[in-house]
Enzyme design. Structure first.
Site, PDB file in Angstrom:
ATOM      1  N   THR A  75      -9.461   0.867  -1.124  1.00  0.00           N
ATOM      2  CA  THR A  75      -8.167   1.169  -1.877  1.00  0.00           C
ATOM      3  C   THR A  75      -7.452  -0.233  -1.866  1.00  0.00           C
ATOM      4  O   THR A  75      -6.634  -0.347  -1.006  1.00  0.00           O
ATOM      5  CB  THR A  75      -7.569   2.321  -1.460  1.00  0.00           C
ATOM      6  OG1 THR A  75      -7.286   2.265   0.060  1.00  0.00           O
ATOM      7  CG2 THR A  75      -7.963   3.566  -1.769  1.00  0.00           C
ATOM      8  N   LYS A 131      -4.657   1.732   8.754  1.00  0.00           N
ATOM      9  CA  LYS A 131      -6.003   1.570   9.266  1.00  0.00           C
ATOM     10  C   LYS A 131      -6.105   0.735  10.410  1.00  0.00           C
ATOM     11  O   LYS A 131      -5.492  -0.430  10.504  1.00  0.00           O
ATOM     12  CB  LYS A 131      -6.957   0.905   8.249  1.00  0.00           C
ATOM     13  CG  LYS A 131      -7.077   1.610   6.804  1.00  0.00           C
ATOM     14  CD  LYS A 131      -7.649   1.071   5.851  1.00  0.00           C
ATOM     15  CE  LYS A 131      -7.982   2.184   4.472  1.00  0.00           C
ATOM     16  NZ  LYS A 131      -8.300   1.170   3.331  1.00  0.00           N
ATOM     17  N   TYR A 146       0.755  -1.322  -0.171  1.00  0.00           N
ATOM     18  CA  TYR A 146      -0.019   0.038  -0.048  1.00  0.00           C
ATOM     19  C   TYR A 146       0.887   1.250   0.045  1.00  0.00           C
ATOM     20  O   TYR A 146       0.694   2.306  -0.799  1.00  0.00           O
ATOM     21  CB  TYR A 146      -0.852  -0.001   1.115  1.00  0.00           C
ATOM     22  CG  TYR A 146      -1.936   1.128   1.112  1.00  0.00           C
ATOM     23  CD1 TYR A 146      -2.534   1.592  -0.088  1.00  0.00           C
ATOM     24  CD2 TYR A 146      -2.498   1.618   2.191  1.00  0.00           C
ATOM     25  CE1 TYR A 146      -3.638   2.311  -0.227  1.00  0.00           C
ATOM     26  CE2 TYR A 146      -3.730   2.519   2.300  1.00  0.00           C
ATOM     27  CZ  TYR A 146      -4.043   2.799   0.949  1.00  0.00           C
ATOM     28  OH  TYR A 146      -5.142   3.889   1.175  1.00  0.00           O
ATOM     29  N   ASP A 197     -15.384   1.438   1.849  1.00  0.00           N
ATOM     30  CA  ASP A 197     -14.488   0.290   2.408  1.00  0.00           C
ATOM     31  C   ASP A 197     -14.920  -0.932   3.066  1.00  0.00           C
ATOM     32  O   ASP A 197     -14.324  -1.930   2.717  1.00  0.00           O
ATOM     33  CB  ASP A 197     -13.392   1.179   3.407  1.00  0.00           C
ATOM     34  CG  ASP A 197     -12.052   0.624   3.447  1.00  0.00           C
ATOM     35  OD1 ASP A 197     -11.689  -0.275   2.614  1.00  0.00           O
ATOM     36  OD2 ASP A 197     -11.183   1.288   4.077  1.00  0.00           O
ATOM     37  N   SER A 247      -9.043  -8.701  -0.433  1.00  0.00           N
ATOM     38  CA  SER A 247      -8.798  -8.423   1.012  1.00  0.00           C
ATOM     39  C   SER A 247      -8.555  -9.640   1.697  1.00  0.00           C
ATOM     40  O   SER A 247      -8.829 -10.636   1.839  1.00  0.00           O
ATOM     41  CB  SER A 247     -10.438  -8.148   1.510  1.00  0.00           C
ATOM     42  OG  SER A 247     -10.391  -8.063   2.652  1.00  0.00           O
ATOM     43  N   ARG A 248      -7.266  -9.218   2.269  1.00  0.00           N
ATOM     44  CA  ARG A 248      -6.550 -10.511   3.166  1.00  0.00           C
ATOM     45  C   ARG A 248      -7.556 -10.711   4.466  1.00  0.00           C
ATOM     46  O   ARG A 248      -7.634 -11.460   4.642  1.00  0.00           O
ATOM     47  CB  ARG A 248      -5.346  -9.785   3.760  1.00  0.00           C
ATOM     48  CG  ARG A 248      -4.313  -9.398   2.645  1.00  0.00           C
ATOM     49  CD  ARG A 248      -3.043  -9.294   3.360  1.00  0.00           C
ATOM     50  NE  ARG A 248      -2.732  -8.078   4.028  1.00  0.00           N
ATOM     51  CZ  ARG A 248      -2.355  -7.047   3.499  1.00  0.00           C
ATOM     52  NH1 ARG A 248      -1.968  -6.716   2.305  1.00  0.00           N
ATOM     53  NH2 ARG A 248      -1.977  -5.764   4.160  1.00  0.00           N
ATOM     54  N   LYS A 300     -14.189  -1.931   9.801  1.00  0.00           N
ATOM     55  CA  LYS A 300     -14.590  -2.748   8.482  1.00  0.00           C
ATOM     56  C   LYS A 300     -13.663  -3.898   8.448  1.00  0.00           C
ATOM     57  O   LYS A 300     -13.889  -5.043   7.889  1.00  0.00           O
ATOM     58  CB  LYS A 300     -14.288  -1.733   7.263  1.00  0.00           C
ATOM     59  CG  LYS A 300     -13.016  -1.146   7.088  1.00  0.00           C
ATOM     60  CD  LYS A 300     -12.153  -2.336   6.035  1.00  0.00           C
ATOM     61  CE  LYS A 300     -10.664  -1.575   5.786  1.00  0.00           C
ATOM     62  NZ  LYS A 300      -9.773  -2.512   4.887  1.00  0.00           N
TER      63      LYS A 300
END
EC number: 1.1.1.94
Length: 339
Positions: free
Chosen positions: A141, A110, A16, A248, A258-259, A195
């Site tokens: 993102t 995050k 990222y 998100d 998404s991990r 999230k």
């Protein structure tokens, strides 16, 4: 390069951080990217791409690699921190004595502080003091899509209006990257933490095989949990209908990039927590976030049943299917209830 002219220094050379550095450089800005591992930075410099995570995206000429932290921080007054939440405070304390006197700090991390569940703004103030302008960017993102220049939109909140305007100008690109300003500093931070937790739950549901109806119910009730916690902390409820909240949340609950979602799917299919984390191979932020969000909710007296059941699976050995049945078996409630 005359480092004084760099528009941004990015701290954190993972997927990222690299994607954000590429985006800034693609906008025509000189950007310095620093990572804690000199060997990794040397490889990035030699390859002129992040072959491990973003192999098909060459670095723009204005993206500069740096392994010396002092040199990287001298390059720009604007510092973008992109590190896992559990080392966020440690990294800020490390950079504080090396920053320029006019430094301003924004983060794309995050989550909440490990063990305490504090908002990252509180961690930043403690580490950096009260005078440094702070900002946060958050939203739907995935690094690969951002780095590839595919259309993306995020939210930006800052303690200083001038800093917010400057960041919006630096990041915004009419061709691919839209940046929405938002005065709700708490809400923009909180959405990215909650999230992660709900995405694990959505993954569990799909791993069990419950289908689209159940996944959508989890997303919707997860949004309700996010909004309740935000209200208790003084956030603006409308923030959670924007990029840092619903945007998100939907992304991470529905796409296998998404991990957190993939981690949850493995748990739903019967894998144990340790083996699932090992298979992911990168940090699963939602694992720690679950414990932190649960502690924060308890501290402010907010009931978050989905978060609680995910916690029971991750930390108490509860079976994912059993956790789902516990949620389904809760007493009937008004949809607008605070519980």
């Amino acid at each position: 390069m005359n480092t004084i002219n760099a528009s941004m220094t990015v701290i954190g050379a993972g997927s990222y951080g690299t994607a954000l550095a590429i985006t800034l450089a693609r906008n025509g800005h000189h950007v310095v990217l620093w990572g804690h591992d000199p060997a990794h930075i040397a490889t990035l410099q030699a390859d002129r791409c992040n072959a491990a995570f973003l192999p098909d995206v060459p670095f723009p000429d204005t993206l500069h690699l740096e392994s010396d932290l002092a040199t990287a921080l001298a390059a720009s007054r604007n510092i973008l921190v992109v590190v896992p939440s559990h080392v966020f405070g440690q990294v800020l304390r490390q950079i504080k004595p090396l920053m320029r006197p006019d430094a301003r700090v924004v983060w794309a991390t995050k989550g909440l502080e490990a063990e305490t569940g504090r908002l990252l703004q509180d961690v930043a103030r403690e580490a950096l003091g009260d005078e440094i302008p702070l900002a946060v960017i958050s939203g739907p993102t995935f690094a690969k899509e951002l780095a590839a220049g595919l259309p993306t939109a995020i939210s930006l909140a800052a303690t200083d209006e001038t800093f917010a305007d400057d960041l919006q100008q630096l990041l915004h690109c009419g061709k691919s990257f839209r940046v929405y300003s938002n005065p709700d500093f708490i809400g923009v931070q909180l959405g990215g933490a909650v999230k992660n937790v709900i995405a694990i739950g959505a993954g569990m549901s799909d791993g069990i095989g419950f289908g689209a109806n159940a996944r959508t119910a989890l997303i919707t009730r997860g949004l309700a949990e996010m909004s309740r916690l935000g209200a208790a902390l003084g956030a603006d409820p409308t923030t959670f209908m924007g990029m840092a909240g619903l945007g998100d949340l939907v992304l991470t609950c529905t796409d296998n990039q998404s991990r957190n979602r993939r981690f949850g799917m493995m748990l739903g299919q019967g894998a144990d927590v340790q083996s699932a984390q090992e298979k992911i191979g990168q940090v699963v932020e939602g694992y720690r976030n679950t414990k932190e969000v649960r502690e924060l909710a308890a501290r402010v007296g907010v009931e978050m049943p989905i978060t609680e059941e995910i916690y029971q699976v991750l930390y108490c050995g509860k079976n994912a299917r059993e956790a789902a049945l516990t949620l389904l078996g809760r007493t009937r409630k008004d949809e607008r209830s605070s519980q």
